[in-house]
Design an enzyme around this catalytic site. Structure first.
Site, PDB file in Angstrom:
ATOM      1  N   LYS A   1      93.621  69.860  47.084  1.00  0.00           N
ATOM      2  CA  LYS A   1      92.378  70.280  46.409  1.00  0.00           C
ATOM      3  C   LYS A   1      92.341  71.806  46.260  1.00  0.00           C
ATOM      4  CE  LYS A   1      89.699  68.503  49.666  1.00  0.00           C
ATOM      5  NZ  LYS A   1      90.707  67.969  50.609  1.00  0.00           N
TER       6      LYS A   1
ATOM      7  N   ARG B   1      80.787  65.703  50.625  1.00  0.00           N
ATOM      8  CA  ARG B   1      81.618  64.830  51.476  1.00  0.00           C
ATOM      9  C   ARG B   1      80.825  63.708  52.122  1.00  0.00           C
ATOM     10  NH1 ARG B   1      86.439  68.180  54.332  1.00  0.00           N
ATOM     11  NH2 ARG B   1      86.471  69.813  52.781  1.00  0.00           N
TER      12      ARG B   1
ATOM     13  N   ARG C   1     101.373  74.114  57.057  1.00  0.00           N
ATOM     14  CA  ARG C   1     100.680  75.122  56.244  1.00  0.00           C
ATOM     15  C   ARG C   1     100.360  76.397  57.047  1.00  0.00           C
ATOM     16  NH1 ARG C   1      95.061  73.226  53.772  1.00  0.00           N
ATOM     17  NH2 ARG C   1      94.646  72.665  55.931  1.00  0.00           N
TER      18      ARG C   1
ATOM     19  N   ARG D   1      95.406  77.626  60.580  1.00  0.00           N
ATOM     20  CA  ARG D   1      94.047  77.183  60.860  1.00  0.00           C
ATOM     21  C   ARG D   1      93.985  76.443  62.190  1.00  0.00           C
ATOM     22  NH1 ARG D   1      91.936  74.381  55.357  1.00  0.00           N
ATOM     23  NH2 ARG D   1      91.078  72.946  56.906  1.00  0.00           N
TER      24      ARG D   1
ATOM     25  N   ARG E   1      90.227  64.411  61.060  1.00  0.00           N
ATOM     26  CA  ARG E   1      89.712  64.764  59.720  1.00  0.00           C
ATOM     27  C   ARG E   1      89.923  63.613  58.741  1.00  0.00           C
ATOM     28  NH1 ARG E   1      92.967  70.161  59.229  1.00  0.00           N
ATOM     29  NH2 ARG E   1      92.410  70.109  57.025  1.00  0.00           N
TER      30      ARG E   1
HETATM   31  P1  AP5 Z   1      95.747  72.229  50.163  1.00  0.00           P
HETATM   32  O1  AP5 Z   1      95.677  72.537  48.719  1.00  0.00           O
HETATM   33  O2  AP5 Z   1      95.316  73.279  51.123  1.00  0.00           O
HETATM   34  O3  AP5 Z   1      95.001  70.851  50.441  1.00  0.00           O
HETATM   35  P2  AP5 Z   1      93.454  70.562  50.587  1.00  0.00           P
HETATM   36  O4  AP5 Z   1      93.220  69.221  49.982  1.00  0.00           O
HETATM   37  O5  AP5 Z   1      92.636  71.702  50.069  1.00  0.00           O
HETATM   38  O6  AP5 Z   1      93.396  70.445  52.159  1.00  0.00           O
HETATM   39  P3  AP5 Z   1      92.432  71.097  53.250  1.00  0.00           P
HETATM   40  O7  AP5 Z   1      93.104  70.867  54.562  1.00  0.00           O
HETATM   41  O8  AP5 Z   1      92.079  72.514  52.923  1.00  0.00           O
HETATM   42  O9  AP5 Z   1      91.214  70.192  53.073  1.00  0.00           O
HETATM   43  P4  AP5 Z   1      90.167  69.807  54.087  1.00  0.00           P
HETATM   44  O10 AP5 Z   1      89.334  69.016  53.203  1.00  0.00           O
HETATM   45  O11 AP5 Z   1      90.561  69.133  55.334  1.00  0.00           O
HETATM   46  O12 AP5 Z   1      89.690  71.226  54.657  1.00  0.00           O
HETATM   47  P5  AP5 Z   1      88.478  72.175  54.239  1.00  0.00           P
HETATM   48  O13 AP5 Z   1      88.941  73.556  54.374  1.00  0.00           O
HETATM   49  O14 AP5 Z   1      87.860  71.747  52.974  1.00  0.00           O
HETATM   50  O15 AP5 Z   1      97.247  71.777  50.501  1.00  0.00           O
HETATM   51  C1  AP5 Z   1      97.653  71.533  51.828  1.00  0.00           C
HETATM   52  C2  AP5 Z   1      99.135  72.003  51.995  1.00  0.00           C
HETATM   53  O16 AP5 Z   1      99.960  71.190  51.176  1.00  0.00           O
HETATM   54  C3  AP5 Z   1      99.361  73.450  51.563  1.00  0.00           C
HETATM   55  O17 AP5 Z   1     100.330  74.020  52.401  1.00  0.00           O
HETATM   56  C4  AP5 Z   1      99.922  73.315  50.133  1.00  0.00           C
HETATM   57  O18 AP5 Z   1     100.804  74.366  49.798  1.00  0.00           O
HETATM   58  C5  AP5 Z   1     100.659  71.985  50.213  1.00  0.00           C
HETATM   59  N1  AP5 Z   1     100.603  71.254  48.946  1.00  0.00           N
HETATM   60  C6  AP5 Z   1      99.561  71.130  48.093  1.00  0.00           C
HETATM   61  N2  AP5 Z   1      99.897  70.339  47.038  1.00  0.00           N
HETATM   62  C7  AP5 Z   1     101.168  69.940  47.260  1.00  0.00           C
HETATM   63  C8  AP5 Z   1     102.092  69.126  46.539  1.00  0.00           C
HETATM   64  N3  AP5 Z   1     101.741  68.535  45.380  1.00  0.00           N
HETATM   65  N4  AP5 Z   1     103.319  68.939  47.078  1.00  0.00           N
HETATM   66  C9  AP5 Z   1     103.684  69.525  48.244  1.00  0.00           C
HETATM   67  N5  AP5 Z   1     102.856  70.328  48.970  1.00  0.00           N
HETATM   68  C10 AP5 Z   1     101.629  70.537  48.480  1.00  0.00           C
HETATM   69  O19 AP5 Z   1      87.426  71.836  55.389  1.00  0.00           O
HETATM   70  C11 AP5 Z   1      87.659  72.232  56.732  1.00  0.00           C
HETATM   71  C12 AP5 Z   1      86.510  71.799  57.608  1.00  0.00           C
HETATM   72  O20 AP5 Z   1      85.293  72.431  57.156  1.00  0.00           O
HETATM   73  C13 AP5 Z   1      86.174  70.300  57.595  1.00  0.00           C
HETATM   74  O21 AP5 Z   1      86.993  69.567  58.498  1.00  0.00           O
HETATM   75  C14 AP5 Z   1      84.722  70.334  58.043  1.00  0.00           C
HETATM   76  O22 AP5 Z   1      84.597  70.578  59.421  1.00  0.00           O
HETATM   77  C15 AP5 Z   1      84.179  71.548  57.296  1.00  0.00           C
HETATM   78  N6  AP5 Z   1      83.656  71.216  55.954  1.00  0.00           N
HETATM   79  C16 AP5 Z   1      84.127  71.671  54.770  1.00  0.00           C
HETATM   80  N7  AP5 Z   1      83.410  71.162  53.760  1.00  0.00           N
HETATM   81  C17 AP5 Z   1      82.496  70.332  54.311  1.00  0.00           C
HETATM   82  C18 AP5 Z   1      81.480  69.490  53.781  1.00  0.00           C
HETATM   83  N8  AP5 Z   1      81.238  69.389  52.440  1.00  0.00           N
HETATM   84  N9  AP5 Z   1      80.703  68.788  54.656  1.00  0.00           N
HETATM   85  C19 AP5 Z   1      80.878  68.898  55.993  1.00  0.00           C
HETATM   86  N10 AP5 Z   1      81.830  69.663  56.557  1.00  0.00           N
HETATM   87  C20 AP5 Z   1      82.635  70.373  55.731  1.00  0.00           C
END
Ligand code: AP5
Length: 227
Positions: free
Chosen positions: A13, A88, A127, A161, A172
């Protein structure tokens, strides 16, 4: 244009939303990044969110809804934005609908990235990012061109992270299955879902997303739209 990225942790994402921000000028609103910034600055919101985030749990809805409501009213969102990581939960989705419809707006498309669960764990545990400029890398899939040197700023310090351990990723993923995936029928019912296979290389996924965006004339959306 208002675009929503949907998918489990590690689905790509953030990678794809960041690319679209650069290419089309839509602002990327990553709730994970926003929360990490609050945590780093030690704000009340950051302190409230910290224990949930560090344990891989979702942060309470009231915190997220207030944060997004405030953010989308800022000037840079007037040309459209990408929601990366929000909503979410059902409560967040309903709150988003209410805040958008108050401004006469609505979501244009929900892009769902599908990825095999074992691949997600590999992606997340490999990552890391530059401690100076935040540029993202992956041990196997996208390392810096010169080992140990950030491509973007030349920095030598990298960081991971706190929630990117295998144990936290499993929590998660469970949160995603329990609270976020059930939103899919909600958006399906509105006819907004566009599913993209997120298993291919980053460039292939990008092409699939650009094909979906083509009919929306996203460049035009940069011209300004009231929120
Ligand atoms: P990346 O693009 O970073 O993936 P992502 O889907 O953004 O994953 P995240 O881990 O950031 O998502 P998340 O939803 O768990 O965390 P968030 O920060 O939102 O890609 C991941 C890796 O794969 C990278 O190294 C990339 O280079 C690689 N990659 C990407 N595409 C690829 C491909 N096609 N092929 C190979 N490699 C690839 O949330 C963190 C925390 O914040 C949550 O756990 C929660 O506690 C809180 N939070 C955030 N939003 C909310 C909400 N709305 N409600 C409640 N709590 C929330």
């Amino acid at each position: 244009m208002i675009l929503l990225f949907f998918g489990p942790p590690g689905a790509g994402k953030g990678t794809q939303a960041g690319r679209i921000e650069k290419k089309y000028g839509l602002v990327q609103l990553s709730t994970g990044d926003m929360l990490r910034d609050h945590k780093k600055r030690g704000t009340d919101l950051g302190q409230k969110a910290a224990s949930f985030m560090d344990n891989g749990k979702l942060v309470p809805d009231d915190v997220l809804v207030a944060m997004i409501k405030d953010r989308i009213q800022q000037d840079d969102c007037k040309g459209g934005f990408i929601l990366d990581g929000f909503p979410r939960t059902q409560a967040q989705a309903e709150a988003l609908d209410a805040m958008l419809s108050q401004g006469g707006l609505g979501i244009d498309a929900v892009i769902v990235l599908t990825v095999d669960e074992n691949a997600l764990v590999d992606r997340i545990t490999g990552r890391y990012s530059c401690a100076d400029c935040g540029a993202g890398y992956h041990e196997h899939f996208s390392p810096p061109k010169a080992e140990g040197i950030c491509d973007q700023c030349g920095g030598h310090t990298f960081t991971r992270r706190a929630d990117d351990t295998e144990e936290k990723v499993r929590t998660r993923l469970q949160e995603y299955h329990d609270k976020t995936a059930p939103l899919l029928p909600f958006y399906q019912g509105k006819g907004l879902i566009q599913t993209v296979d997120g298993m291919g290389p980053i460039e292939e996924v990008a092409v699939a997303i650009d094909t979906i965006l083509a009919p929306f004339n996203v460049q035009g959306a940069k011209q300004g739209r009231a929120v």
